[in-house]
Enzyme design. Structure first.
Site, mmCIF file in Angstrom:
data_model
loop_
_atom_site.group_PDB
_atom_site.id
_atom_site.type_symbol
_atom_site.label_atom_id
_atom_site.label_comp_id
_atom_site.label_asym_id
_atom_site.label_seq_id
_atom_site.Cartn_x
_atom_site.Cartn_y
_atom_site.Cartn_z
ATOM 1 N N GLY A 39 0.597 -6.120 -3.657
ATOM 2 C CA GLY A 39 0.843 -7.184 -2.697
ATOM 3 C C GLY A 39 0.143 -8.456 -3.113
ATOM 4 N N GLY A 40 0.054 -9.397 -2.170
ATOM 5 C CA GLY A 40 -0.536 -10.679 -2.477
ATOM 6 C C GLY A 40 -2.009 -10.613 -2.815
ATOM 7 N N GLY A 98 -3.600 -7.779 -4.176
ATOM 8 C CA GLY A 98 -3.892 -6.945 -5.328
ATOM 9 C C GLY A 98 -3.032 -5.700 -5.374
ATOM 10 N N VAL A 145 -2.723 -1.276 -5.127
ATOM 11 C CA VAL A 145 -3.257 -0.037 -4.550
ATOM 12 C C VAL A 145 -2.930 1.100 -5.506
ATOM 13 C CG1 VAL A 145 -3.224 1.546 -2.599
ATOM 14 C CG2 VAL A 145 -2.960 -0.911 -2.213
ATOM 15 N N ASP A 179 -3.730 -8.891 10.366
ATOM 16 C CA ASP A 179 -2.516 -8.710 9.566
ATOM 17 C C ASP A 179 -1.778 -7.429 9.963
ATOM 18 O OD1 ASP A 179 -0.656 -9.521 7.691
ATOM 19 O OD2 ASP A 179 -1.706 -8.631 5.986
#
Length: 464
Positions: free
Chosen positions: A19-20, A22, A24, A139
């Site tokens: 994602g924005g 980093g 996983v 978020d």
């Protein structure tokens, strides 16, 4: 990064997502010989002294988040940094959940109302625990909510968006260039840079709307469009998007999506209780005594909390929820009152206009003041009539028109008495100053107050 060893302990096995902030990874804790999820915050890589400060703050705030211990919150096991001195990057080590994200669930379409209520209540429980500890999520969105094969919800990334903001400071949420949160789910006050606990409830309202209808409450082509919609537009009623959604769901979701945080549920615990009451109300086409089947998603590793948990204990039983009246508009009384009061202002305004025309014929009368009163009266009467018509048709614009026109109409009514006494006038218009004007003011104020009530707003949003 595959097969890389982080912190001399965590071996990266395969990437689960990106994602924005980093990536996983599924990893193995070589010290305890157990599977874990590792989130590498590449957004904070390098950056010189500013980058070092941002990483230090991230680790401080991640330690606060790691204190959260709750069945519906992913557990953070460890945190640290890796890389060379010039390219340090922080990482979080979390338990690994076997299940799927709500974003994956939503690709199959809307979910059963009972599942939405049950999952929403568990998210509310997680938020209540975090808010009590002084932690905002900032978020909440489908990809940050995981469902295990046993049907238990796990919320991930508590506070990570805030902690990973490279521009944040101790006394301000964010600085220019970085929006904390995801625009399609962002509360108006959070978009302005001032989040609070009920901002998370707004985001959850967006998620619930999407779960029960299959689409977001607002559609926009870009970030600016989404933020503009959250700040200025009224969302549609869920039942207007998907047929068969009960008024009780419309009430709950429209309350969560209120622009004003004070009009939402007071806290996450109250919302969770409301959702559990909804869980006991049969949805469309569901018999009252029909058993609910547990959600069993495929056992696919996803970032977030860890091992499969035992089947959760059933939610406590609450008093039966009384559904809204059969016409689906329990708050229609305030809307009807507002429209009626707005119409009651019309005779007074028209009488004022008629009398001022006669007064205008007096050669000694203050013509400019009279002309202004005539124009104002005509405009206010037209606006209030339009607002009442729109309100009776359940158009949210009707509320706004009545509020905008009612306030000056009230001041106009009061000013008539003052003008009569200051400027003088014939006895024939005394009734205007001492009776019609005050009655107009009272009716206009009452119309404005009832139009502004949350109950009137909810009634307008149920667009049959």
């Amino acid at each position: 990064m595959r097969d890389q060893l982080l912190g001399d302990r965590y071996r990266l096995l395969r990437q689960l997502g990106e994602g924005g902030m980093g990536q996983v990874w599924e990893a193995r804790d070589e010290t305890l010989d157990r599977p874990v999820a590792v989130k590498v915050i590449s957004l904070l890589t390098g950056g010189g002294s500013r980058g070092g400060e941002a990483r230090a703050r991230f680790l401080r705030e991640a330690r606060i988040t790691a204190r959260l211990q709750h069945p519906n919150i992913v557990t953070i096991h460890d945190l640290g940094e890796t890389g060379t001195a010039e390219n340090r990057v922080p990482f979080l080590v979390m338990e690994l959940v076997r299940g799927e994200g709500l974003d994956v669930v939503l690709r199959r379409g809307p979910v059963d109302l009972k599942d939405a209520a049950r999952w929403g209540a568990q998210i509310g429980d997680a938020l209540a625990e975090a808010h009590a500890a002084g932690v905002l999520h900032r978020d909440i969105k489908p990809s940050n909510v995981l469902v295990t094969p046993s049907g238990r919800v796990k919320v991930v990334d508590f506070g990570v968006a805030r902690a990973a903001d490279p521009y944040a400071t101790a006394d301000r949420l964010t600085q220019t260039g970085f929006i904390v949160g995801t625009p399609p789910y962002m509360a108006p006050e959070q978009a302005r840079g001032y989040p609070e606990p009920r901002s998370d409830l707004y985001a959850l309202g967006c998620v619930l709307f999407e779960l029960i209808t299959g689409r977001l409450p607002f559609r926009a082509p870009d970030t600016v469009g989404y933020l503009t919609a959250h700040l200025t537009q009224e969302p549609p009623a869920a039942s207007a998007v998907r047929a068969g959604i009960p008024p009780t769901w419309d009430d709950l979701v429209s309350t969560l999506l209120s622009k004003d945080p004070t009009h939402r549920h007071p806290d996450a615990a109250d919302l969770a209780q409301a959702l559990r009451r909804l869980d006991h109300v049969p949805g469309p086409g569901t018999p009252a005594d029909a058993p609910t089947r547990p959600h069993t998603p495929p056992a696919v590793p996803v970032p977030g909390p860890g091992p499969v948990l035992p089947r959760p204990v059933p939610a406590p039983t609450f008093a039966p929820y009384r559904p809204a009246p059969s016409d689906g508009s329990p708050s229609g009384g305030t809307a009807t009152a507002s429209g009626t009061l707005a119409l009651l202002c019309l005779p007074g305004l028209l009488y004022m206009v008629g009398r001022t025309i006669q007064y205008f014929q007096d050669p000694t009368a203050p013509t400019r003041l009279i002309a202004m009163n005539m124009v104002l009266g005509i405009v206010e009467a037209a606006a209030l009539a339009t607002g009442a018509l729109l309100l009776f048709r359940r158009r949210p614009a009707g509320r706004r028109v009545i509020v905008a026109a009612g306030a000056p109409a009230a001041l106009h009514g009061l000013s008539v008495s003052v003008q009569y006494q200051v400027a003088g006038g014939p006895p024939s218009v005394a009734v205007l100053a001492y009776v019609i004007g005050p009655l107009l003011a009272v009716s206009a104020v009452a119309a404005v107050v009832t139009a502004a009530l949350p109950a009137t707003k909810r009634w307008c949003l149920r667009l049959g």
